[in-house]
Design a protein around this motif. Structure first.
Motif, PDB file in Angstrom:
ATOM      1  N   LEU A   1       9.749   2.602  -5.970  1.00 62.13           N
ATOM      2  CA  LEU A   1       9.183   3.507  -5.486  1.00 62.13           C
ATOM      3  C   LEU A   1       9.310   4.732  -6.182  1.00 62.13           C
ATOM      4  O   LEU A   1       8.362   5.628  -6.169  1.00 62.13           O
ATOM      5  CB  LEU A   1       9.775   3.869  -3.970  1.00 62.13           C
ATOM      6  N   VAL A   2      10.599   5.024  -6.859  1.00 66.47           N
ATOM      7  CA  VAL A   2      10.732   6.270  -7.497  1.00 66.47           C
ATOM      8  C   VAL A   2       9.921   6.288  -8.658  1.00 66.47           C
ATOM      9  O   VAL A   2       9.429   7.148  -9.166  1.00 66.47           O
ATOM     10  CB  VAL A   2      12.355   6.200  -7.704  1.00 66.47           C
ATOM     11  N   ASP A   3       9.897   4.834  -9.476  1.00 74.81           N
ATOM     12  CA  ASP A   3       9.118   5.045 -10.554  1.00 74.81           C
ATOM     13  C   ASP A   3       7.440   4.938 -10.320  1.00 74.81           C
ATOM     14  O   ASP A   3       6.834   5.612 -11.131  1.00 74.81           O
ATOM     15  CB  ASP A   3       9.268   3.686 -11.311  1.00 74.81           C
ATOM     16  N   GLY A   4       7.058   4.517  -9.214  1.00 74.71           N
ATOM     17  CA  GLY A   4       5.755   4.481  -9.200  1.00 74.71           C
ATOM     18  C   GLY A   4       4.976   5.709  -8.285  1.00 74.71           C
ATOM     19  O   GLY A   4       3.674   6.041  -8.081  1.00 74.71           O
ATOM     20  N   SER A   5       5.865   6.358  -7.556  1.00 76.17           N
ATOM     21  CA  SER A   5       5.341   7.611  -6.584  1.00 76.17           C
ATOM     22  C   SER A   5       4.996   8.687  -7.243  1.00 76.17           C
ATOM     23  O   SER A   5       5.791   9.098  -8.363  1.00 76.17           O
ATOM     24  CB  SER A   5       6.452   7.775  -5.425  1.00 76.17           C
ATOM     25  N   PRO A   6       3.909   9.379  -7.065  1.00 75.37           N
ATOM     26  CA  PRO A   6       3.766  10.498  -7.519  1.00 75.37           C
ATOM     27  C   PRO A   6       4.449  11.857  -6.759  1.00 75.37           C
ATOM     28  O   PRO A   6       4.287  13.037  -7.299  1.00 75.37           O
ATOM     29  CB  PRO A   6       2.079  10.938  -7.368  1.00 75.37           C
ATOM     30  N   LEU A   7       5.055  11.519  -5.883  1.00 74.16           N
ATOM     31  CA  LEU A   7       5.942  12.502  -5.329  1.00 74.16           C
ATOM     32  C   LEU A   7       7.411  12.256  -5.138  1.00 74.16           C
ATOM     33  O   LEU A   7       7.468  10.889  -5.311  1.00 74.16           O
ATOM     34  CB  LEU A   7       5.430  12.601  -3.658  1.00 74.16           C
ATOM     35  N   PRO A   8       8.298  13.056  -5.077  1.00 75.23           N
ATOM     36  CA  PRO A   8       9.761  12.803  -5.076  1.00 75.23           C
ATOM     37  C   PRO A   8      10.252  12.000  -3.910  1.00 75.23           C
ATOM     38  O   PRO A   8       9.231  12.291  -2.795  1.00 75.23           O
ATOM     39  CB  PRO A   8      10.382  14.159  -5.103  1.00 75.23           C
TER      40      PRO A   8
ATOM     41  N   GLY B   1       0.676  -1.448  -0.038  1.00 78.37           N
ATOM     42  CA  GLY B   1       0.062  -0.085  -0.143  1.00 78.37           C
ATOM     43  C   GLY B   1       0.763   1.375   0.026  1.00 78.37           C
ATOM     44  O   GLY B   1       0.074   2.408   0.001  1.00 78.37           O
ATOM     45  N   THR B   2       2.030   1.080   0.032  1.00 84.21           N
ATOM     46  CA  THR B   2       2.972   2.376  -0.118  1.00 84.21           C
ATOM     47  C   THR B   2       2.581   3.450  -1.070  1.00 84.21           C
ATOM     48  O   THR B   2       2.294   4.479  -0.857  1.00 84.21           O
ATOM     49  CB  THR B   2       4.520   2.055  -0.002  1.00 84.21           C
ATOM     50  N   ILE B   3       2.604   2.949  -2.318  1.00 87.62           N
ATOM     51  CA  ILE B   3       2.420   3.978  -3.488  1.00 87.62           C
ATOM     52  C   ILE B   3       0.877   4.568  -3.319  1.00 87.62           C
ATOM     53  O   ILE B   3       0.569   5.511  -3.651  1.00 87.62           O
ATOM     54  CB  ILE B   3       2.519   3.266  -4.891  1.00 87.62           C
ATOM     55  N   GLU B   4      -0.085   3.669  -2.993  1.00 86.25           N
ATOM     56  CA  GLU B   4      -1.433   4.211  -2.639  1.00 86.25           C
ATOM     57  C   GLU B   4      -1.736   5.193  -1.590  1.00 86.25           C
ATOM     58  O   GLU B   4      -2.149   6.195  -1.963  1.00 86.25           O
ATOM     59  CB  GLU B   4      -2.337   2.819  -2.403  1.00 86.25           C
ATOM     60  N   ARG B   5      -0.682   4.905  -0.680  1.00 93.73           N
ATOM     61  CA  ARG B   5      -0.595   5.867   0.441  1.00 93.73           C
ATOM     62  C   ARG B   5      -0.105   7.289  -0.234  1.00 93.73           C
ATOM     63  O   ARG B   5      -0.485   8.451   0.069  1.00 93.73           O
ATOM     64  CB  ARG B   5      -0.211   5.556   1.459  1.00 93.73           C
ATOM     65  N   ALA B   6       0.911   6.977  -0.969  1.00 94.63           N
ATOM     66  CA  ALA B   6       1.616   8.161  -1.613  1.00 94.63           C
ATOM     67  C   ALA B   6       0.493   8.884  -2.541  1.00 94.63           C
ATOM     68  O   ALA B   6       0.522  10.351  -2.422  1.00 94.63           O
ATOM     69  CB  ALA B   6       2.844   7.720  -2.407  1.00 94.63           C
ATOM     70  N   LYS B   7      -0.391   8.410  -3.114  1.00 98.06           N
ATOM     71  CA  LYS B   7      -1.231   8.980  -4.114  1.00 98.06           C
ATOM     72  C   LYS B   7      -2.147   9.796  -3.320  1.00 98.06           C
ATOM     73  O   LYS B   7      -2.416  10.982  -3.647  1.00 98.06           O
ATOM     74  CB  LYS B   7      -1.837   8.255  -4.896  1.00 98.06           C
ATOM     75  N   ILE B   8      -2.609   9.382  -2.170  1.00 98.56           N
ATOM     76  CA  ILE B   8      -3.475  10.103  -1.336  1.00 98.56           C
ATOM     77  C   ILE B   8      -2.956  11.205  -0.627  1.00 98.56           C
ATOM     78  O   ILE B   8      -3.570  12.262  -0.503  1.00 98.56           O
ATOM     79  CB  ILE B   8      -4.050   8.918  -0.338  1.00 98.56           C
ATOM     80  N   TYR B   9      -1.594  10.982  -0.277  1.00102.80           N
ATOM     81  CA  TYR B   9      -1.009  12.089   0.648  1.00102.80           C
ATOM     82  C   TYR B   9      -0.811  13.153  -0.446  1.00102.80           C
ATOM     83  O   TYR B   9      -0.683  14.582  -0.033  1.00102.80           O
ATOM     84  CB  TYR B   9       0.112  11.492   1.221  1.00102.80           C
ATOM     85  N   ALA B  10      -0.461  12.766  -1.564  1.00 97.99           N
ATOM     86  CA  ALA B  10      -0.130  13.978  -2.624  1.00 97.99           C
ATOM     87  C   ALA B  10      -1.427  14.809  -3.074  1.00 97.99           C
ATOM     88  O   ALA B  10      -1.300  15.830  -2.908  1.00 97.99           O
ATOM     89  CB  ALA B  10       0.331  13.310  -3.834  1.00 97.99           C
ATOM     90  N   GLU B  11      -2.561  13.955  -2.997  1.00 90.63           N
ATOM     91  CA  GLU B  11      -3.821  14.757  -3.008  1.00 90.63           C
ATOM     92  C   GLU B  11      -4.147  15.689  -1.889  1.00 90.63           C
ATOM     93  O   GLU B  11      -4.739  16.909  -2.212  1.00 90.63           O
ATOM     94  CB  GLU B  11      -5.034  13.816  -3.343  1.00 90.63           C
ATOM     95  N   ALA B  12      -3.678  15.310  -0.782  1.00 82.81           N
ATOM     96  CA  ALA B  12      -3.857  16.179   0.408  1.00 82.81           C
ATOM     97  C   ALA B  12      -3.054  17.227   0.561  1.00 82.81           C
ATOM     98  O   ALA B  12      -3.242  18.277   1.453  1.00 82.81           O
ATOM     99  CB  ALA B  12      -3.663  15.175   1.898  1.00 82.81           C
ATOM    100  N   GLY B  13      -1.945  17.100  -0.169  1.00 86.24           N
ATOM    101  CA  GLY B  13      -0.969  18.643  -0.261  1.00 86.24           C
ATOM    102  C   GLY B  13       0.497  18.173   0.066  1.00 86.24           C
ATOM    103  O   GLY B  13       1.194  18.996   0.450  1.00 86.24           O
ATOM    104  N   ALA B  14       0.782  16.917   0.214  1.00 84.31           N
ATOM    105  CA  ALA B  14       2.140  16.535   0.640  1.00 84.31           C
ATOM    106  C   ALA B  14       3.082  16.927  -0.735  1.00 84.31           C
ATOM    107  O   ALA B  14       2.685  16.921  -1.811  1.00 84.31           O
ATOM    108  CB  ALA B  14       2.144  15.143   0.935  1.00 84.31           C
ATOM    109  N   ASP B  15       4.310  17.048  -0.419  1.00 90.22           N
ATOM    110  CA  ASP B  15       5.152  17.522  -1.388  1.00 90.22           C
ATOM    111  C   ASP B  15       6.420  16.185  -1.796  1.00 90.22           C
ATOM    112  O   ASP B  15       6.790  16.289  -2.741  1.00 90.22           O
ATOM    113  CB  ASP B  15       5.996  18.775  -1.118  1.00 90.22           C
ATOM    114  N   VAL B  16       6.746  15.600  -0.711  1.00 89.93           N
ATOM    115  CA  VAL B  16       7.714  14.529  -0.796  1.00 89.93           C
ATOM    116  C   VAL B  16       7.260  13.421  -0.164  1.00 89.93           C
ATOM    117  O   VAL B  16       6.245  13.574   1.252  1.00 89.93           O
ATOM    118  CB  VAL B  16       8.915  14.950  -0.036  1.00 89.93           C
ATOM    119  N   LEU B  17       7.748  12.281  -0.622  1.00 89.36           N
ATOM    120  CA  LEU B  17       7.284  10.932   0.069  1.00 89.36           C
ATOM    121  C   LEU B  17       8.547  10.276   0.746  1.00 89.36           C
ATOM    122  O   LEU B  17       9.576  10.142   0.223  1.00 89.36           O
ATOM    123  CB  LEU B  17       6.901   9.718  -1.022  1.00 89.36           C
TER     124      LEU B  17
END
Length: 248
Positions: free
Chosen positions: A185-192, A155-171
């Motif tokens: 993680l680099v390839d799948g994350s919407p955040l650096p 669930g790491t990438i799924e959480r990253a997507k949710i957190y990005a939408e909430a306003g996070a800048d970095v994972l």
């Protein structure tokens, strides 16, 4: 000055890798700045130990913010503060550390050694962003995901997507040091990606080649410093010699 420091921290993420040695008090922060760091991260574990309490639950908001305030006052580079899971009131905590002068925060998605529902942490991130907007600061929010610390990473990438939408800048994914997982993680994350490195991890140049944007070391420097203090004291109190001190 606060807005300028936040701008500088954000710009450093745009010229990776950003290497962040972690400080635990004003003295360590000055030493890290003198070593050439362009920015400094705090470590809640180190701050806890310096205050004489255990990590993960021993530190209260008053003590944590006092440490952050002292660190920010001691250096001229941007500081990003580890505020754990927000000390019960994320918006108030973030408002206080912004007032203290921080340029970024680290906010984790676990409590008492267990992951929280990602929607709960998304609410924390949104509260942190609201506090930053209210203060007029473009705060860099580093969303820590503890899926590998307390599980198998599911669930790491799924959480990253949710957190990005909430306003996070970095994972930030502590507990991961193997190259294949880092690349995924680099390839799948919407955040650096922020990796917590240290002994056994790839070198900074290798992490950069994998696409890691931000590299910190958590409490590793604090642990090494306290280990040196303990070893030097033990030698002094037993053999009465100074070999440990002469090795520094």
């Amino acid at each position: 000055m606060k807005t300028e420091l936040a701008r500088r921290l954000r710009e450093l993420h745009e010229r990776p890798p950003l290497v962040l040695p972690n400080a635990w008090d004003a003295g360590s922060a000055r030493a890290i700045e003198a070593a050439g760091a362009q920015a400094i991260a705090t470590t809640s574990a180190g701050v806890s130990w310096a205050a004489g309490v255990e990590d993960a639950g021993g530190l209260n908001r008053t003590t944590a913010i006092a440490a952050v305030r002292a660190i920010v006052a001691a250096v001229s580079v941007p500081v990003t503060a580890d505020v754990e899971s927000g000390y019960g009131d994320v918006e108030a905590t973030v408002a206080e550390v912004i007032e203290a002068g921080v340029a970024g925060i680290n906010l984790e998605d676990s409590d008492a050694g267990a992951l929280v529902d990602p929607a709960v942490h998304a609410g924390r991130i949104a509260a942190a962003r609201a506090a930053a907007v209210a203060a007029g600061i473009d705060l860099v929010i580093n969303a820590r995901v503890d899926t590998y610390l307390f599980g198998d990473g599911t669930g790491t990438i799924e959480r990253a997507k949710i957190y990005a939408e909430a306003g996070a800048d970095v994972l930030f994914v502590p507990g991961v040091v193997d190259a294949p997982t880092i690349r995924e993680l680099v390839d799948g994350s919407p955040l650096p990606l922020n990796v917590m490195a240290g002994p056994g991890a790839p070198a900074v140049t290798e992490l950069a080649a994998l696409g890691v944007t931000r590299i910190s070391v958590g409490p590793a420097i604090t642990t090494a410093a306290y280990a040196l203090a303990a070893a030097a004291a033990q030698e002094l109190l037993t053999t009465g010699t100074y070999r440990t001190l002469s090795a520094t």
